[in-house]
Each structure stands twice: as C-alpha cells, then as structure tokens.
Motif scaffolding. Structure first.
Motif, short mmCIF file in Angstrom:
data_model
loop_
_atom_site.label_atom_id
_atom_site.label_comp_id
_atom_site.label_asym_id
_atom_site.label_seq_id
_atom_site.Cartn_x
_atom_site.Cartn_y
_atom_site.Cartn_z
N CYS A 1 0.83 -1.21 0.00
CA CYS A 1 0.00 0.00 0.00
C CYS A 1 0.86 1.25 0.00
O CYS A 1 0.39 2.34 -0.35
CB CYS A 1 -0.96 0.01 1.19
N GLY A 2 2.10 1.11 0.44
CA GLY A 2 3.02 2.25 0.34
C GLY A 2 2.97 3.24 1.48
O GLY A 2 3.71 4.23 1.48
N VAL B 1 6.27 6.95 2.57
CA VAL B 1 6.33 8.39 2.78
C VAL B 1 6.78 8.73 4.21
O VAL B 1 7.03 9.88 4.52
CB VAL B 1 4.98 9.10 2.47
N ARG C 1 8.56 1.91 -9.03
CA ARG C 1 7.59 2.32 -10.05
C ARG C 1 8.11 1.90 -11.41
O ARG C 1 9.32 1.87 -11.61
CB ARG C 1 7.41 3.84 -9.98
N MET D 1 4.73 -0.52 -8.84
CA MET D 1 4.07 -0.18 -7.57
C MET D 1 4.22 -1.31 -6.53
O MET D 1 3.26 -1.76 -5.91
CB MET D 1 2.58 0.15 -7.79
N ASN E 1 3.37 14.81 3.10
CA ASN E 1 3.04 13.72 2.18
C ASN E 1 1.58 13.88 1.73
O ASN E 1 0.81 14.62 2.34
CB ASN E 1 3.24 12.34 2.83
N LYS F 1 0.62 8.55 -9.13
CA LYS F 1 1.38 7.30 -9.22
C LYS F 1 2.87 7.53 -9.47
O LYS F 1 3.68 6.67 -9.17
CB LYS F 1 0.79 6.44 -10.36
N SER F 2 3.21 8.71 -9.99
CA SER F 2 4.63 9.00 -10.27
C SER F 2 5.43 9.15 -8.98
O SER F 2 6.65 9.05 -8.98
CB SER F 2 4.75 10.29 -11.10
N GLY F 3 4.74 9.40 -7.85
CA GLY F 3 5.45 9.50 -6.58
C GLY F 3 5.51 10.90 -6.01
O GLY F 3 5.80 11.06 -4.83
N THR G 1 3.93 11.08 -2.60
CA THR G 1 2.62 10.44 -2.52
C THR G 1 2.71 8.97 -2.11
O THR G 1 3.71 8.31 -2.38
CB THR G 1 1.89 10.50 -3.87
N ALA G 2 1.64 8.48 -1.46
CA ALA G 2 1.51 7.05 -1.17
C ALA G 2 0.07 6.63 -1.47
O ALA G 2 -0.86 7.38 -1.21
CB ALA G 2 1.85 6.76 0.29
N PRO G 3 -0.10 5.41 -2.02
CA PRO G 3 -1.43 5.03 -2.51
C PRO G 3 -2.44 4.49 -1.48
O PRO G 3 -3.62 4.62 -1.68
CB PRO G 3 -1.14 3.93 -3.53
#
Lengths: 135, 399
Positions: free
Chosen positions: A88-89, A93, A104, A107, B194, B336-338, B349-351
C-alpha cells in the motif's frame, strides 16, 4: 575497510562497562550509533554501524562476545515481511532514508536494509504491521 | 455503434473457453493500437480490481445453538464486540469494531492493533476464534452465558455484507498544519509532508464503468478471493458528482454494497489493518468484470490514470470541519509518479490502496473467466446513475 550494521545486546551485568571505548581505542573501529536503549531490566540494545579493517573488526566482535554481548547481523533483526505486506506504500512516505521505497511503475514496495537507520517510524505507519523488529 | 454483443453471446464464448479477456490495464494499449471498433469486436470482457481499506465492511455469522439454547444479546469474538440485536445466534461483526478494553486514542495516537477486521481475517484463515456470549435468559432460550471456540468451517453461515465498497474515486489527503495528524488516510506529516490517496485508478471497477451500465444489482464479482455479488448501491452513493467529459467523476461518487460467502474467501484478499490514531479496518480485494457489449463500454474501460482526476484536501482543517475547498486537482498519473505539486511544493505520494494487488485481482478474475469457471450476469436492476438526481445530504443538527 569493511562496514557492517549490527545489533548488540548487552546483558544487565555488563551494561555499565564502556565497551565502545575499547572498540575505538584498541581495535581502531569507527562507530556510528543508530539506536540505543536500556530497558527496565537494565538490558542494553545498540544498533550500530561498525567499520574498519576486517582483521580489527573480527577481533572487535570477538572482544564484545567474550564480554557476554550478543552480536547479531542487522538483516536478520529488522525484517520486512513480504508475505504480510500489501504494497500500500503507507510506509514509504514515512521512511526518511528511502530504505522502504515504492518501485515504479510496478508499484511494489521494496526494503533495503543498508539504508535503514532504525528510526522505527515505519512500524506503526504500516497498516498490515508487516515490518518486524526481532531485536 | 457497429458492435453489439449480448451477455448470452459472451457467456457462451466463456463456457466454450473461447472468450477474449484482458485486464483494465492491458486494454489501454490494445485500444490505442487497434482502435475502438476492431478491439470491441475482439475483446469480450475487461477485468478490473481494487485492494484497499474498506471500513464499511463486515460479516453476518450464525453460530448454531448450544444445549441448552441461548438468545445471545452480548457477543464477543476474540474480545471484539459483534452486534447481536438480531436473531438468537446471529451476529454482525463489523470491520472497524475494537475490543472494549482497547485504550483507543486515550494514549494518543492509539495503536489499534486488533479489531473486527482482524477477527474476520482470522476466521477466513481457518483459525480458532474465541466466542463469548451473554444473555438475559428466556423460557425458550434459558442459557445465560457461553464461552467456547468457533471456526469458520464449523459455523452454519458466514457471509460478508459490506455497506460501502469500491468507492468510485477518493480524495487525496494532505496536512497543512504544523503537527502530524493521524487519519483514516494514514499518517499525514505536517506542512504538506506527504499526500495519501486511495484508489487503483485505471484498474478500479467503477472508473471503468463510470455510469454503472453493466455493474448493477446482481452483478457477479470477485470478492475476497471468492465469488460475490453486487447487492445494492453502496451507502453515500453519489452519482451526480461533477464529471469530466469522459464521464469520470472528479471526486468521490458511486459506491457498491457487496455480498459474498466468507467460506470461499482467502486471507490473502481479506486483511485486517490498523491505522495509528484512527482505528482498524479491513482491506478487501474486489474485482468486477465488464462485458464489452459495444464500443461505448470499451471506451469506458480504456480510461487511463492520466484521464482520472481527484481533489487534494486538507485533512487538518477543511476536511474535518466540513469547510470544503480543494487545494487543487491532480490526476492519477501524477499521483502514481510519486510526487505531486501542491501550493508550489513537491509532495511525495503514497497510494494506501495497493495497485500491484489490484492488478493481481484483475489477473485472477481474468483467468477464472478464461477457464470458463465464471460467467457474467446481467444486472437485475441498475444502481442509480447521473439521471437519478440522487444527492448526498449532510446531517443537520436540530434543536
């Protein structure tokens, strides 16, 4: 020159002795302390980066072990549980060094232990609790 | 439109193992290469997927009766309260419920290590779950308490019923304040530290069927690793949100209410999760197949991240206070590029919703259809679309 990240576990009986002084003075090792903690049972835990001549490093580690200190390789102590990770990432951050990074465009989260400074910010940022500290 | 296929024709091809099925990611380049008409002729089904935290989820369970019997009125599963205000040994276990003894945010920010979502995951994984229930006792149901263990395979019924899943778009959350905040969108660092967003973009079910033309009540779907169905439109379903010229909403819009057999599910796609300072939730895998009935449906499924927009909202002030006001519009390609740019600042960014897992779900659903194991269903009723005039009402405080 070699460089290793290790977790040092100090039993309560020796926690007051100046081991790091000897690593510098007697074994000519560079020490970078990433995390230090003494628990209520007086046991100590240090996450350090040790660097120096290979021979000296090995002697230094033997010196620590002869003093009752456990020297554990960092990679086996800080574990990113890939099976548990949902990619989920959320951690990426929070990680200040890029040790946890979103690759990327696929993902997918990846963990690079070399970059980890054990700030532990990721532990609770991870919704799936996929980052485990075994130290 | 030159191409017109029926559900029956597509299902016949699926049954024969001849259907051409691709994912909502793969379809983009196919359409770019071959054009709409040719692709609509060739492709029968596009599969979508999403895997993210979906709080409005839970499961109905029926434990069966012990002897003597009990009319359960307070029920705990691994210490987590399940709603027992229904029939004697039926409960609804909600994903966001936390144990009564959990200190929650008294020690701010609370850890929220365990809750309903985790119990559901453990049930799905086939683990023993501790059941504790209390009753006032009746002539027909005399027992007043019970303590035992249950397992998913042993209880009579267990089905997931989620009031709101598969949100069609969601805001991107940032924090303009000077301290960290702990939200359902994760930890938001101060001063635009963020930006967290939560959809699978071009793979997301309702981005690929923006007007709910083939996704309606009765649509058979992938839910948590098993087959499920669309039961109704979801709570907060808001089809009349502002849309782009491609029909895609620019802010949260449609939602789906989903149902599926917990016994078919896989813990890989049903995961209890913890949001520090906020609470617990459940990450669920959802995949919806979209029949390519004609060029129009194909055009919807060919949508790509760069054509889907969302609003950046400040979760320190404007969101919680309901003030509204977007800090800007970004597209999912940028997200999505970050990094995105907000108020002139580059923000990482984080999804939160997992794109790689969403892709895996679309692939699994694709293989089910290719193998002839999963037939498509025509909705028995549509969910309200843009012509319904349906709006989302705020709660007015009356005195």
């Amino acid at each position: 020159m070699i460089k290793h990240k290790v977790v040092l576990l100090f039993p309560a009986a020796v926690v007051e002795q100046p081991f790091l002084y000897h690593l510098v003075k007697d074994y000519d090792l560079f020490i970078n302390i990433l995390r230090a903690n003494i628990n209520p049972k007086k046991e100590g835990r240090l996450v350090v980066e040790l660097s120096g001549e290979e021979k000296n490093y090995e002697k230094g580690v033997r010196f620590l072990e002869s003093g009752g200190i456990e020297v554990l390789p960092f990679e086996q102590q800080m574990i990113w549980n890939e099976e548990r990770c949902t990619h989920c990432g959320a951690c990426t951050v929070m990680c200040p060094t890029g040790a946890l990074e979103m690759s990327r465009p696929d993902m997918i989260v990846r963990f690079d232990g070399d970059k980890c400074v054990v700030c532990e910010h990721c532990f609770k940022a991870c919704p799936a609790r996929a980052i485990e500290a075994h130290y | 439109m030159k191409i017109n296929k029926t559900y029956e024709e597509i299902n016949e091809k699926i049954s024969k193992g001849e259907a051409v099925v691709v994912t909502a990611e793969e379809i983009i380049s196919i359409v770019e290469e071959k054009g709409l008409e040719q692709t609509a002729k060739e492709v029968d089904v596009v599969t979508t997927g999403t895997f993210g935290p979906m709080c409005s989820s839970g499961a109905f369970l029926n434990f069966g009766h012990p002897t003597p019997k009990i009319r359960m009125s307070k029920v705990y599963l691994n210490g987590v309260n399940a709603y027992a205000g229904i029939a004697a040994v039926d409960v609804y276990l909600g994903a966001t419920e936390i144990p009564e003894a959990d200190p929650a945010n008294q020690n701010y920010p609370g850890d929220f290590n365990y809750g309903g979502g985790h119990v559901i995951e453990e049930l799905v994984a086939g683990k023993d779950v501790r059941l504790e229930a209390y009753s006032y006792g009746t002539d027909c149901y005399p027992r007043k308490k019970i303590r035992t263990f249950i397992r998913l395979q042993d209880i009579n019924e267990a089905f997931m019923f989620n009031a709101r899943n598969a949100y069609q778009n969601y805001a991107t959350a940032v924090n303009l304040s000077e301290k960290s905040i702990y939200t359902y969108m994760g930890i938001l660092k101060p001063n635009l530290g963020n930006a967290n967003y939560s959809t699978s973009g071009q793979l997301s079910p309702l981005f690929n069927d923006p007007y709910y033309k083939t996704t309606g009540i009765g649509t058979r779907i992938f839910l948590g690793g098993g087959t499920g169905y669309v039961a109704w439109h979801g709570t907060q379903h808001n089809p009349c949100a502002d849309r782009t010229d491609k029909g895609v909403p620019r802010s949260p819009a449609g939602t789906l209410s989903l149902i599926g057999d917990l016994k078919q599910m896989d813990p890989h796609w049903v995961r209890g999760v913890s949001y520090i300072g906020y609470g617990v939730s459940l990450m669920i895998g959802v995949g919806v197949p979209i029949p390519i009935l004609n060029e129009e449906m194909l055009r919807y499924t060919a949508i790509k991240d760069e054509e889907i927009y969302t609003q950046v909202l400040d979760y320190s002030e404007s969101f919680p206070q309901g003030i509204g006001g977007s800090l800007g519009e970004v597209d999912y390609g940028q997200l999505k590029s970050g990094t995105i740019t907000v108020q002139g600042k580059e923000v990482p960014t984080a999804p939160l919703s997992s794109y790689s897992k969403a892709k895996e779900i679309a692939e699994i659903l694709k293989s089910w259809i290719q193998d002839g194991k999963f037939l498509l269903t025509e909705p028995v009723e549509s969910v309200p679309s843009v012509d319904s005039g349906k709006k989302m009402n705020p709660l007015k405080i009356r005195r």
